[in-house]
Structure formats: structure tokens, C-alpha cells
Design an enzyme around this catalytic site. Sequence first.
Site, PDB file in Angstrom:
ATOM      1  N   ILE A  62      -5.273 -48.459  60.929  1.00  0.00           N
ATOM      2  CA  ILE A  62      -3.532 -48.610  61.147  1.00  0.00           C
ATOM      3  C   ILE A  62      -2.699 -47.074  60.660  1.00  0.00           C
ATOM      4  O   ILE A  62      -1.807 -46.847  61.522  1.00  0.00           O
ATOM      5  CB  ILE A  62      -3.456 -49.499  59.854  1.00  0.00           C
ATOM      6  CG1 ILE A  62      -3.976 -50.785  60.955  1.00  0.00           C
ATOM      7  CG2 ILE A  62      -1.741 -50.297  60.078  1.00  0.00           C
ATOM      8  CD1 ILE A  62      -3.591 -51.311  61.935  1.00  0.00           C
ATOM      9  N   HIS A 109      -7.081 -41.061  50.422  1.00  0.00           N
ATOM     10  CA  HIS A 109      -8.068 -40.866  49.507  1.00  0.00           C
ATOM     11  C   HIS A 109      -9.232 -40.525  50.225  1.00  0.00           C
ATOM     12  O   HIS A 109      -9.968 -39.185  49.181  1.00  0.00           O
ATOM     13  CB  HIS A 109      -8.198 -41.837  49.092  1.00  0.00           C
ATOM     14  CG  HIS A 109      -9.044 -41.685  47.253  1.00  0.00           C
ATOM     15  ND1 HIS A 109     -10.166 -42.888  46.891  1.00  0.00           N
ATOM     16  CD2 HIS A 109      -9.437 -41.121  46.246  1.00  0.00           C
ATOM     17  CE1 HIS A 109     -10.951 -42.118  45.996  1.00  0.00           C
ATOM     18  NE2 HIS A 109     -10.373 -41.373  45.627  1.00  0.00           N
ATOM     19  N   GLU A 117     -10.281 -36.893  51.740  1.00  0.00           N
ATOM     20  CA  GLU A 117      -9.437 -35.905  52.131  1.00  0.00           C
ATOM     21  C   GLU A 117     -10.343 -35.632  54.063  1.00  0.00           C
ATOM     22  O   GLU A 117      -9.000 -34.701  54.629  1.00  0.00           O
ATOM     23  CB  GLU A 117     -10.365 -34.764  51.792  1.00  0.00           C
ATOM     24  CG  GLU A 117     -12.514 -34.405  52.057  1.00  0.00           C
ATOM     25  CD  GLU A 117     -12.475 -33.159  51.196  1.00  0.00           C
ATOM     26  OE1 GLU A 117     -12.457 -32.319  51.046  1.00  0.00           O
ATOM     27  OE2 GLU A 117     -13.467 -33.997  50.021  1.00  0.00           O
ATOM     28  N   ILE A 167       1.056 -53.351  54.130  1.00  0.00           N
ATOM     29  CA  ILE A 167       0.354 -53.920  55.446  1.00  0.00           C
ATOM     30  C   ILE A 167      -0.024 -55.616  54.387  1.00  0.00           C
ATOM     31  O   ILE A 167      -1.041 -55.178  54.233  1.00  0.00           O
ATOM     32  CB  ILE A 167      -0.402 -53.269  55.959  1.00  0.00           C
ATOM     33  CG1 ILE A 167       0.862 -52.094  56.416  1.00  0.00           C
ATOM     34  CG2 ILE A 167      -1.220 -53.858  56.956  1.00  0.00           C
ATOM     35  CD1 ILE A 167       2.193 -52.335  57.543  1.00  0.00           C
ATOM     36  N   SER A 168       0.335 -56.534  55.605  1.00  0.00           N
ATOM     37  CA  SER A 168      -0.506 -57.561  54.691  1.00  0.00           C
ATOM     38  C   SER A 168      -1.334 -57.611  55.801  1.00  0.00           C
ATOM     39  O   SER A 168      -2.080 -57.397  56.554  1.00  0.00           O
ATOM     40  CB  SER A 168      -0.116 -58.958  54.154  1.00  0.00           C
ATOM     41  OG  SER A 168      -0.659 -59.835  53.320  1.00  0.00           O
ATOM     42  N   LYS A 205      -5.936 -63.206  56.658  1.00  0.00           N
ATOM     43  CA  LYS A 205      -6.650 -63.738  55.500  1.00  0.00           C
ATOM     44  C   LYS A 205      -6.118 -63.702  54.097  1.00  0.00           C
ATOM     45  O   LYS A 205      -7.315 -64.245  53.285  1.00  0.00           O
ATOM     46  CB  LYS A 205      -7.967 -62.632  55.391  1.00  0.00           C
ATOM     47  CG  LYS A 205      -8.764 -62.763  56.660  1.00  0.00           C
ATOM     48  CD  LYS A 205      -9.499 -60.803  56.609  1.00  0.00           C
ATOM     49  CE  LYS A 205     -10.912 -60.764  57.525  1.00  0.00           C
ATOM     50  NZ  LYS A 205      -9.446 -61.096  58.942  1.00  0.00           N
ATOM     51  N   LYS A 253      -4.390 -59.895  48.650  1.00  0.00           N
ATOM     52  CA  LYS A 253      -3.634 -59.709  49.576  1.00  0.00           C
ATOM     53  C   LYS A 253      -2.333 -60.545  49.349  1.00  0.00           C
ATOM     54  O   LYS A 253      -0.891 -60.249  49.544  1.00  0.00           O
ATOM     55  CB  LYS A 253      -4.159 -59.208  51.020  1.00  0.00           C
ATOM     56  CG  LYS A 253      -4.895 -58.407  50.981  1.00  0.00           C
ATOM     57  CD  LYS A 253      -4.060 -57.258  51.225  1.00  0.00           C
ATOM     58  CE  LYS A 253      -3.966 -56.038  52.168  1.00  0.00           C
ATOM     59  NZ  LYS A 253      -3.296 -54.817  52.188  1.00  0.00           N
ATOM     60  N   LEU A 289      -7.957 -55.162  67.034  1.00  0.00           N
ATOM     61  CA  LEU A 289      -8.551 -54.174  68.022  1.00  0.00           C
ATOM     62  C   LEU A 289      -8.898 -52.537  67.658  1.00  0.00           C
ATOM     63  O   LEU A 289      -8.125 -51.431  67.644  1.00  0.00           O
ATOM     64  CB  LEU A 289      -8.329 -54.164  69.717  1.00  0.00           C
ATOM     65  CG  LEU A 289      -8.753 -56.179  69.611  1.00  0.00           C
ATOM     66  CD1 LEU A 289      -7.848 -55.962  71.513  1.00  0.00           C
ATOM     67  CD2 LEU A 289     -10.617 -56.577  69.862  1.00  0.00           C
ATOM     68  N   GLY A 290     -10.481 -51.897  67.541  1.00  0.00           N
ATOM     69  CA  GLY A 290     -10.517 -50.918  67.166  1.00  0.00           C
ATOM     70  C   GLY A 290     -10.069 -50.187  66.232  1.00  0.00           C
ATOM     71  O   GLY A 290     -10.145 -48.788  65.688  1.00  0.00           O
TER      72      GLY A 290
END
Length: 623
Positions: free
Chosen positions: A300, A321, A323, A412-413, A416, A428, A455-456
Amino acid sequence: MLFRKRTLILMLIDALLINIAAFSSFYLRFEIFGHIPLEYYQTYYHTAAAATILYIAVFYIFGLYNRLWQYASTGELLSIIYAVTVGTAGTVAVVYYYSIGLSKFPLRMPNSAAVLLWLVMVFLIGGSRFIWRIVQENVFDRHVPGSQKQVLIVGAGDAGVLAARELKNRNYRDGRPIGFIDDDSEKQKLQLLGIPVLGTRKDINRVVKGHNIDEVIIAMPSASGDSVREIVQICEKSGVDLKIMPGVYDVISGDINIKPIRQIQVEDLLGRDPVSVDLEEVAGYVSGETVFITGAGGSIGSEISRQVARFNPGKLVLIGHGENSIFDIEQELRSERPGIDYVTEILDIKDREKVFLVFGRYKPGVVFHAAAHKHVPLMERNPEEALKNNVLGTQNLAEAADEFKVKTFVSISTDKAVNPTSIMGATKRTVELMIQNLDRRSQTKFVAVRFGNVLGSSGSVIPTFKKQIAKGGPVTVTHPEMIRYFMTIPEATQLVIQAGAMAQGGEIFILDMGQPVKILDLAKDLIRLSGFEPDVDIKIQFTGIRPGEKLYEELLTAEEGITSTKHSRIFVAKPSFIDVSVLEELTHIVRERGSSLTRDEVISLLQTVIPTFHKKNSNAVAK
């Protein structure tokens, strides 16, 4: 040199045609007498001489000598008409004034001859150009040695025509279009580009057998997922290869390339209305700003980075986080959009001191927070890490944003977070409440964007299914009735960025996920798209629901409700209120002894914020 020789040859041909046209205009004008009167021969000579010079000059100015006429279309025809019109007017004017100066009683060019000159010129010049295209399409193409593969195109619209032309442009190396399929009754038995419409989707099997079709191309970019799925199922029975024209998302995300016909993918079966993004509004709050993206190396975060880079931020700071993933997205962006100032920061968002140091160094205007632990079963086994990373990490970022007066902070939540039954979902939801609380006392606009599975993405079921299919199965599905909401990565990130443009502060934006999809159906579709039959070639195995999972996800809590926004795919949940002291106590305990917290202690802490968490829930399963 080649260009000059080609131009000279065309000019010589045109000179011949111009003289034929000039003679024809006079001959047709005076055919009642059977010949051109002697007294008009002088006018004819003047006309032919003037026309040859003027027409060639005008054709050159109008660019008729630097076009590839084998691709001639209506645009080229209009250029010919314009050029001939100007050339004819010039010729008539020159002959008129030349006759006045030469003779006391001049014989001017008859008006009807001028009209005939224009008509014959359009016919001869246009015909000479377009005959090359006709020869190319009807003679040379038949002898092109390309593929013998027979192709059927589903969709006799603009996309279908584009598919047929794409095959032709590749000299039929990828197959020859034999016919179209279209459900429009008015198109039946008609032809497009000389290719017949052979029936409706119900006739696909008959057409495939009757014409020995090897491949079907679905050229219906705006079709629903149900329509595409139905066509796929019909074609699978015929044993033909399947391809599809790209949808709107491919165009928006920049994934479309010079080969617009591609293999059909499971995303095509979801079927969503096109996502429209208000580019001017987005550019207004991103362009020229220093933009932070946390988790920029993830599926994302990296896509948000690509989308934001389109709007020319002043500086794009990629925070992560890991590298390797940050290095990869930095190299990609520098290659694709080199004009932007990129900065990379390897940063653990739990490191409060480093977070504040980075915010103070760059003073961002916009922050997209995509970094989080998202894997539900894994976080069930490591609950304290979910609490530390998702809650404390977000608090560090949000409080730094407040202190350094960031304009907009977008977190971004996930769906769930609604009535959570998992540790991940509960953390979250805690984050959503935290930033809503912080927004009430900050100049920064804090908002959250809630959506379902992507997706993906690295945590999606699709990569897992593909690996299992590649190994010959079995494909593992947790439960036959499990359903989820799905979006594509470009779709989700575009709406996230759009939501940030609409932020007033304190909102939880909810993206329209369409209809939920049954995971079992998704697995079967993917097996079929891979060329196998479910439970025949590839077995499907049910493994049972994992800890923290639900049979279905929800997008709203009972008390929220939603209101619409000016964007048809984005809604706003009503704000929730919480005792600030409860949140402060939770974060204090986690900072003091987060790594040593037991699973039961983590659950108890989360229940202080979400009283219903981990209580009996008919949709909840293994704890």
C-alpha cells in the site's frame, strides 16, 4: 536522404495528377462541344501551370508529404480537402489576374471549371493516398506470415475495434481476428473493419467450434465482474485461451503499456465502477508539499508513493523499517519520475526520539501513515508487538505531526477494526479513536481511511493461492462461507489520497468496497484462470478458521452510521467519543512494559478502550 527522395517522388506524382485534373476540369466543362474551344486553350495552359506550382506548395505546407498513408484516416482526408480548397482558390485567383494583364478581352476560367477542378483534385489526390492503405489492408496483409491463431473478440465496441487494430498493428503475430461477439441485437450480422459480428455471448461455444477459434479476447473494459465471470465460464468449456483488454484502473495507475491486450486476471472478475479522482483537488494539497509516507516499502505504501509522485510534491520522504523494500521503491521512483526530491529514512515508528527528529528535520505538510502490523494470525501469536507498533507507533507519529504543525495526517485503517475479534483489528480501532481524539485539540487535520482486503498486497490470499496452484495444489481455504471485501491496490490508494483532499479533521472515511466476495469463489476463479478445473485438476482443501478471524467483515460499527461525501465512492462515519484518560493509561502502560505484556494483559488493555472486544460474537471464531 530517404525522406527527400520519397518527397520528390510524391511531388512528381502529384504534378502529373494536377495536370490531369486541370485538363479534366476543362474537358468536362466543354464536353457538350466534344472538345475544348481553341480560345480557352491559353486559359487552360495558365491554369495548369499555376495549379502545378500552387498545389504542390500548399501540399507541402499542409504536411501531406510527411504522413504515413498506410495509416490514413478521416483526419488525413480532411487535410487533403483543406489543402485542395486553398490550392484551388489560389489557382483561380492567379489565373484571373494573369488573364487581366495579358489580354484586353480575357477569357477567364469558367466558374464551373473551377468547381470541377476542386472535385477532380480531391478525387485524385485523396484516391492516390488512400489506395495505399487499401492495398495494405486487402492485399499485403493477406500475405503477412503472422500467426495462424484464430481470435474471437467479445465486444463490438470501441475496445473491440482497438483490439482488432492492435492485432493488425502487430502484423497478426498474435493471431487474426475472425469475428466479434456482442449482445447488442442491432449489431448482429454487421461488420466492423471488415470483420463480422457472429452472435451473442450465448453463441460463443458454437462460434468457437465452427470457426476453430484458438483464443478469445474480452474487450469490455466497463463490464461488471458478473458479466466477465459468465464469459470466462463459457469460454472455459470451449478450451480456448483467454485474454482481456485493460480496465480503467490500469490506465489511471500507469500500468498500461504498448501491449494493451493481456492475460485475464482475477481482479477482472470483481467488476467495479471506474474510480474517478479529482486531480485538481488532489494536486492542490500535495503539490509543492513535503510529504511523508510511512511503510513506503509495503504494497500500500509503495503505491501511495507512486500516486503522490504524480502530483509533484516538493519533497517525498519515504519512511520504512525494511531497508530492501525502501531501496527498491526509491530506485523505481527515481527512474520513473526523476524530477522530484526523494529522501529515504530507515525508521522504526516505535522509536519516539527518532520520529520527532525526522519530523523536525523535514517539517512535512502531509503524512500518509501506512506502516502497521496487519497479519491477523501472526499478531494473535505476537499481541504485544501489535500493540506496540500499531498503537504506540501511530501515537508517536501523530503527536510529532501535531507538534510540527503538519497540515493533514491520513492514517490507513481496516475493516477489521469494526467490532474487532482479532488483536490486529482491536489495535487499529484504538488508533482510529486515538487520532479522532487528537484532532479535537490539534491544528492538524487527522483522519483515518477504512477499507477491506487489497488484491495483490503482501498479505492477500491471491499470492498464496497462486503459489499453491503452481505446486499443483491443494489450494487451502479456511471456510466455505468466508467472505471478504476486496479492492485493487491502485483503486484503494487513489481513494485514500482523494480522502485526504476532502479532510476537514476527525473523519473516518470509508471506501465503497462494492459487494463482498466469497473466498471459495475467488479460489475457484483463480484455478480456472490458471487453466485447471477446481477439485479435478487442483483440489480445494478447507483448513478451518484461524485465530482472530471472522466469517465476514463489516465496514461500520452499530453506533457510527455514515454520511455521503461529494465523491460517490467515499463515505464518512460519525465520530466516536472516548474517555481520554483511558487512552492515556493504555499508552502509558505499553510504554512502561510493552514487551513483557502477556496475551491476557494485552486483551484486558484493549478492552478498556473497546469493551466488546473478545466477548462472545456470533461472527467471531477461534480466539
